[in-house]
Structure formats: structure tokens, C-alpha cells
Design an enzyme around this catalytic site. Structure first.
Site, mmCIF file in Angstrom:
data_model
loop_
_atom_site.group_PDB
_atom_site.id
_atom_site.type_symbol
_atom_site.label_atom_id
_atom_site.label_comp_id
_atom_site.label_asym_id
_atom_site.label_seq_id
_atom_site.Cartn_x
_atom_site.Cartn_y
_atom_site.Cartn_z
ATOM 1 N N TRP A 218 26.996 84.356 30.250
ATOM 2 C CA TRP A 218 28.106 84.589 31.162
ATOM 3 C C TRP A 218 29.330 83.910 30.579
ATOM 4 O O TRP A 218 29.255 82.765 30.120
ATOM 5 C CB TRP A 218 27.820 84.028 32.561
ATOM 6 C CG TRP A 218 29.052 84.112 33.415
ATOM 7 C CD1 TRP A 218 29.536 85.242 34.026
ATOM 8 C CD2 TRP A 218 29.991 83.063 33.701
ATOM 9 N NE1 TRP A 218 30.715 84.961 34.674
ATOM 10 C CE2 TRP A 218 31.025 83.633 34.491
ATOM 11 C CE3 TRP A 218 30.066 81.720 33.356
ATOM 12 C CZ2 TRP A 218 32.115 82.895 34.951
ATOM 13 C CZ3 TRP A 218 31.156 80.971 33.814
ATOM 14 C CH2 TRP A 218 32.161 81.567 34.607
ATOM 15 N N GLU A 259 25.664 88.822 31.862
ATOM 16 C CA GLU A 259 25.955 88.716 33.302
ATOM 17 C C GLU A 259 27.414 89.043 33.611
ATOM 18 O O GLU A 259 28.335 88.441 33.059
ATOM 19 C CB GLU A 259 25.646 87.281 33.771
ATOM 20 C CG GLU A 259 25.949 87.047 35.243
ATOM 21 C CD GLU A 259 25.674 85.608 35.671
ATOM 22 O OE1 GLU A 259 25.363 84.760 34.813
ATOM 23 O OE2 GLU A 259 25.782 85.337 36.884
ATOM 24 N N LYS A 261 30.705 89.721 36.446
ATOM 25 C CA LYS A 261 31.265 89.058 37.623
ATOM 26 C C LYS A 261 32.406 89.898 38.166
ATOM 27 O O LYS A 261 33.009 90.690 37.436
ATOM 28 C CB LYS A 261 31.758 87.657 37.225
ATOM 29 C CG LYS A 261 32.045 86.756 38.406
ATOM 30 C CD LYS A 261 32.170 85.300 37.966
ATOM 31 C CE LYS A 261 32.479 84.409 39.157
ATOM 32 N NZ LYS A 261 32.421 82.985 38.818
ATOM 33 N N HIS A 295 28.124 88.169 42.770
ATOM 34 C CA HIS A 295 29.133 88.714 41.857
ATOM 35 C C HIS A 295 29.533 90.149 42.154
ATOM 36 O O HIS A 295 29.975 90.870 41.252
ATOM 37 C CB HIS A 295 28.637 88.615 40.417
ATOM 38 C CG HIS A 295 28.650 87.219 39.882
ATOM 39 N ND1 HIS A 295 28.450 86.897 38.572
ATOM 40 C CD2 HIS A 295 28.869 86.024 40.515
ATOM 41 C CE1 HIS A 295 28.515 85.588 38.399
ATOM 42 N NE2 HIS A 295 28.762 85.038 39.574
ATOM 43 N N HIS A 319 20.186 86.666 39.296
ATOM 44 C CA HIS A 319 20.652 85.332 39.669
ATOM 45 C C HIS A 319 20.713 85.313 41.182
ATOM 46 O O HIS A 319 21.598 85.930 41.787
ATOM 47 C CB HIS A 319 22.047 85.044 39.075
ATOM 48 C CG HIS A 319 21.989 84.375 37.752
ATOM 49 N ND1 HIS A 319 23.079 83.807 37.139
ATOM 50 C CD2 HIS A 319 20.927 84.144 36.935
ATOM 51 C CE1 HIS A 319 22.692 83.279 35.989
ATOM 52 N NE2 HIS A 319 21.410 83.471 35.837
ATOM 53 N N ASP A 327 33.479 81.771 47.126
ATOM 54 C CA ASP A 327 32.443 81.106 46.348
ATOM 55 C C ASP A 327 31.217 81.991 46.205
ATOM 56 O O ASP A 327 30.705 82.514 47.193
ATOM 57 C CB ASP A 327 32.042 79.787 47.009
ATOM 58 C CG ASP A 327 30.948 79.100 46.220
ATOM 59 O OD1 ASP A 327 31.098 78.982 44.990
ATOM 60 O OD2 ASP A 327 29.935 78.718 46.816
ATOM 61 N N ASP A 329 28.352 80.912 44.939
ATOM 62 C CA ASP A 329 27.199 80.069 44.603
ATOM 63 C C ASP A 329 26.731 79.132 45.710
ATOM 64 O O ASP A 329 26.412 77.975 45.431
ATOM 65 C CB ASP A 329 27.520 79.263 43.340
ATOM 66 C CG ASP A 329 27.913 80.154 42.181
ATOM 67 O OD1 ASP A 329 27.020 80.821 41.652
ATOM 68 O OD2 ASP A 329 29.105 80.186 41.828
ATOM 69 N N ASP A 359 20.764 80.574 41.034
ATOM 70 C CA ASP A 359 22.093 80.176 40.560
ATOM 71 C C ASP A 359 22.985 79.800 41.737
ATOM 72 O O ASP A 359 23.668 80.649 42.295
ATOM 73 C CB ASP A 359 22.726 81.299 39.732
ATOM 74 C CG ASP A 359 24.058 80.858 39.127
ATOM 75 O OD1 ASP A 359 24.325 79.637 39.111
ATOM 76 O OD2 ASP A 359 24.821 81.727 38.683
HETATM 77 C C1 RNT Z 1 29.153 82.034 37.075
HETATM 78 C C2 RNT Z 1 27.818 82.632 36.776
HETATM 79 C C3 RNT Z 1 26.931 81.804 35.884
HETATM 80 C C4 RNT Z 1 26.995 80.339 36.204
HETATM 81 C C5 RNT Z 1 26.044 79.493 35.408
HETATM 82 C C6 RNT Z 1 26.365 78.045 35.509
HETATM 83 O O1 RNT Z 1 29.829 82.707 38.023
HETATM 84 O O2 RNT Z 1 27.143 82.928 37.966
HETATM 85 O O3 RNT Z 1 25.651 82.290 35.926
HETATM 86 O O4 RNT Z 1 26.786 80.094 37.558
HETATM 87 O O5 RNT Z 1 26.006 79.945 34.125
HETATM 88 ZN ZN ZN Z 2 25.093 83.605 37.810
#
Ligand code: RNT
Ligand code: ZN
Length: 452
Positions: A218, A259, A261, A295, A319, A327, A329, A359
Site C-alpha cells: 500500500w 491494496e 484506497k 477503503h 484487510h 477514518d 481503521d 487492519d
Molecule cells: C492504509 C492501508 C494500509 C495500512 C497499513 C499500516 O490506509 O489500509 O494497509 O493500514 O499498511
Molecule cells: Zn489496509
């Protein structure tokens, strides 16, 4: 049979009237008033009446290995000696709860605690910035397998598979907001070298531990505002990826994932590695695509992508995360996103083709608790999906009895999945309910509180 280095043995002590609350042999009081074993026997009968074999569901659940992300333990700091402070690269941890791990040993201790509270056998997901660098300054284009030997040893000792990630953020050379898609050749080559080395490290990890290492890429590349050279940045990213993935590795050692986003902090208007970009690249080059639950657009279903993409790719990386506003996460809980995702995987018979990584990062609560809760919620969602009467639902749908299909799906929501879960935890020698909260609390008092 081993789980995290300990042998597994089932032990359930039944409730006896007039005595202390029932406990298992590790002295964790059990949740239910009714003895767990008889509650479980009734639950098993209830599921059997629908044609569901609970024991089979539990065997399937036991075979699922989640990849636990090391970065929840220290708010995505890592162990590099950094010459200067650098930008976060579009990801940010909020919260100042005490007790974050400050050293490799602390992080390993915390991880061990977390694994001991999660039923099953799992994996570790490491970022490149968590290498064992000692007191040396090792820049990202200099890292080597040697810096991860102690992690490989630790994982072998604890019977954990190990996955890996390039770290293309939190570094002065990421400060412009562009890394692999930078128009600056020096910056771009630096990051190409970093990711090439990460793939090599991943391949060594996979070979050493005898289980393929998933290397996920990523990058934070993107821009805050209207960008006119979108096509150019994507051309450059594609060229960088071609350079990175030119070297083939044995798939038994290394699996490559990319990955996408939707947006990040400071990349609100443009993200170079969008979903379409990486989906196209992954399918064209036979890489794994990584879908992060945080994402995508809030109304977009990641679950629905599973049965679509699996027609064109052998396997997927997930993930598991929870998006809240900006956010992506937050700690995973058993919400609709995660339950429908689990259902889609199980209904598509795709457990063997999907790698599930976690994640999320939250610095506002006990970090071991966050790991454990997110992992357990994911497993619980999978268990609920595994307990679905698939044949019956399929038959009702095929007959066109759509009322009965819906009614059965509604009934399933109040079936005793919690009893099956508690039984599974007990069998796997991990606590539930109050005992789980107590285990987190006492580790906090005995270990975390001593950290400055
Ligand atoms: C970031 C991505 C990625 C990170 C990690 C730390 O938006 O989700 O996967 O969270 O690599
Ligand atoms: Zn991620």
C-alpha cells in the site's frame, strides 16, 4: 496439536449447585448460568434440526488463520532509528491511552498475550519498519532479510506464519505525498528499491517458515487538491510496479498483493492507487488484490466484490477494518459489513481462497484489547456464517419461496451462536465474557502500567 506453543486440551468444569461460579481450569469464570456443555448440546441439536453440523463448522473455523497486524500494538510507530520526523503518509492514529509497546520485546510480549486470548492458530503481519535494527540507522532502501531473522525465529517458536508489508509512509522521502508514482526519479527509485527488498525478505520468510508469506503493498500516493496530471502519476506507478514485480518468486514462498484506497488525510482529491487501477494491475499480472473494508464508498459492499472477483483471480487478501467518517481503521466489531463479508466468503465456498488480515489501529483504548476484540469479532462473524443452513437456504431460493428464505435468515440471527462460540473458546482454552475483560485488565495492571 499446538496452539501458540501450548498443547490443547479440552476442559470444561460443569456448574455444581451451591458452589462458586463455574470456572475452567485457568480459573476463568464462565458466562452462562446453565452449564456450558449442556447449553452447547442443546444448541448443537437446534442447528442439527436445520441440517447444520456444528462440529464441522467448528473444524472449519479452527482452520482459519487470521493475520494479526503488528501495528495496533504501538500506533504504527515501528522500531527504526529515524534521523528526522516525517509525515504520517495519510494514515493517522488518534488517542493517547497509556501502555503502547516501545520495544520489540514489549511488542512481542503484547502479541503473545493477544494470541493467548484469541481461539485458533493465527499469523503475524509485520511492516518493514518493525525490523530488528538494534541501534543502527538502516534506511528503507538498505533493509535485508537479516533484520527480520529474530522475527522469523519468534514466529517459528510460537507456531505463527508471517506476512510482510513494505512501509512507504512515515519517511522524509514520502513527504511530497508521492512515492512510487513520484515524478522525481530519485524518490521513485528509492521506493522501488525498498519494495524490491521487501519482496525478497517476504520470500525468505515464506521459505524459512514453510508457509507462503503474503507481501502487501500500500502506498500513500495522492494529492489534497485537484490534480491535472492524474494520468501521468498512474503511468509512473505502473512502471514502478513493473520494475518491482519483474523478479519472479516461487508462489509457495511469496504471494504479492496490492491494496487500493479511496482517499486519505492529505489525499482527499486524488489517490493514484485507486480500486480500478490496482484491480486492473492485479488481474493483468496475476497478483492478489487486497480489499480493505475501510477503503471504499460507505454504501459500497466489499462483501459483494468477493464472488465477482473470484471469477478472475485465484485468491484475495482482505484487510478487515471498520471505516467511520474519515477514518478507515477503527477496531472491528461484529457489524453488518463483517457479517455479510463472512457470509459471502462461506457461501462462495471460498475460505481456501481468501487470506484474512486485520487492519485497524486505535490508540484510545487498551491496545491488546483492541487486537483481541477485532480478531474475535471477525472469527465470530465467520462462525455465524459457517452455522448457516446453506442447503436449506439454497433450496428455498431455488423453489422461489422467498418469504421462507427471509424468515429463515431472520431466525438465524437469534440462534444460539453465542453458546457455540463460548464452547469453542472454552475448548480452545481462551476466556470469554467477564473473564476476558479481567484478563485484559490484569495484563494492563501488571505489564502496561509499568511502561512510562
Ligand atoms: C492504509 C492501508 C494500509 C495500512 C497499513 C499500516 O490506509 O489500509 O494497509 O493500514 O499498511
Ligand atoms: Zn489496509
Amino acid at each position: 496439536m499446538y496452539r501458540n506453543g501450548r498443547s490443547i486440551h479440552m476442559h470444561i468444569v460443569c456448574h455444581r449447585a451451591g458452589t462458586q461460579p463455574p470456572t475452567n481450569h485457568r480459573n476463568f469464570p464462565m458466562n452462562t448460568a446453565e452449564p456450558l456443555e449442556s447449553a452447547f448440546a442443546r444448541a448443537r441439536d437446534q442447528y442439527a434440526a436445520l441440517g447444520v453440523e456444528v462440529d464441522q463448522a467448528l473444524a472449519s473455523l479452527r482452520s482459519i488463520a487470521l493475520s494479526l497486524h503488528c501495528w495496533q500494538g504501538d500506533d504504527v510507530h515501528g522500531f527504526e532509528r529515524k534521523p528526522d520526523a516525517a509525515s504520517s503518509g495519510g494514515i493517522q492514529v488518534t488517542g493517547a491511552y497509556p501502555g503502547a509497546a516501545r520495544t520489540i520485546d514489549e511488542l512481542r510480549g503484547d502479541l503473545q498475550k493477544a494470541y493467548s486470548l484469541i481461539p485458533g492458530s493465527h499469523r503475524l503481519n509485520l511492516h518493514a519498519m518493525y525490523g530488528d535494527f538494534g541501534s543502527r540507522v538502516v534506511d528503507r532502501d538498505q533493509i535485508e532479510p537479516a533484520h527480520f531473522l529474530s522475527w522469523m525465529d519468534w514466529c517459528r517458536e510460537h507456531h505463527l506464519g508471517l506476512d510482510f508489508n513494505a512501509t512507504c509512509f512515515g519517511h522524509p522521502r514520502a513527504d511530497t505525498g508521492f512515492t512510487l508514482s513520484s515524478t522525481d526519479t530519485g524518490i521513485r527509485n528509492f521506493w522501488i528499491e525498498h519494495v524490491r527488498r521487501c519482496r525478497e525478505i517476504g520470500a525468505v520468510i515464506g521459505k524459512t517458515l514453510g508457509t507462503a508469506c503474503v507481501h502487501n503493498l500500500w502506498i500513500p500516493d495522492g494529492a489534497k487538491d485537484i490534480t491535472v496530471r492524474r494520468h501521468l502519476h498512474r503511468t509512473i506507478l505502473k512502471e514502478s510496479l513493473d520494475a518491482i514485480y519483474a523478479r519472479p518468486y516461487d508462489k509457495d514462498d511469496l504471494r504479492d498483493a496490492v491494496e487500493s484506497k479511496l482517499f486519505g488525510i492529505g489525499s482527499e482529491s486524488f489517490v493514484v492507487g485507486s480500486h480500478e487501477f490496482y484491480m486492473g494491475y492485479a488481474l493483468a499480472h496475476h497478483l492478489m488484490l487486497c480489499l480493505d473494508l475501510g477503503h471504499f464508498h460507505p454504501t459500497e459492499s466489499v462483501a459483494d466484490k468477493v464472488s465477482a472477483l473470484l471469477h478472475y483471480t485465484d485468491d484475495l487478501l482482505l484487510h478487515v477494518s471498520r471505516g467511520v467518517r474519515w477514518d478507515s481503521d477503527h477496531v472491528v466489531i461484529m457489524n453488518d459489513e463483517i457479517t455479510t463479508l463472512a457470509e459471502e466468503i462461506v457461501r462462495a465456498d471460498a475460505l481456501g481462497r481468501v487470506r484474512i488480515a486485520l487492519d485497524f489501529f486505535d490508540g484510545s483504548m487498551n491496545r491488546i484489547g483492541a487486537w483481541v476484540l477485532g480478531s474475535r469479532s471477525t472469527l465470530k462473524a465467520l462462525l455465524r456464517a459457517l452455522l448457516e443452513p446453506r442447503e436449506r437456504l439454497t433450496a428455498l431460493e431455488a423453489e422461489g419461496n422467498l418469504f421462507a428464505r427471509m424468515a429463515l435468515l431472520e431466525d438465524l440471527k437469534t440462534m444460539p451462536v453465542g453458546v457455540v462460540w463460548d464452547y469453542y473458546c472454552s475448548r480452545e482454552d481462551v476466556p470469554t465474557g467477564e473473564a476476558l475483560r479481567e484478563a485484559i485488565h490484569s495484563y494492563e495492571q501488571q505489564v502496561l502500567a509499568r511502561r512510562g
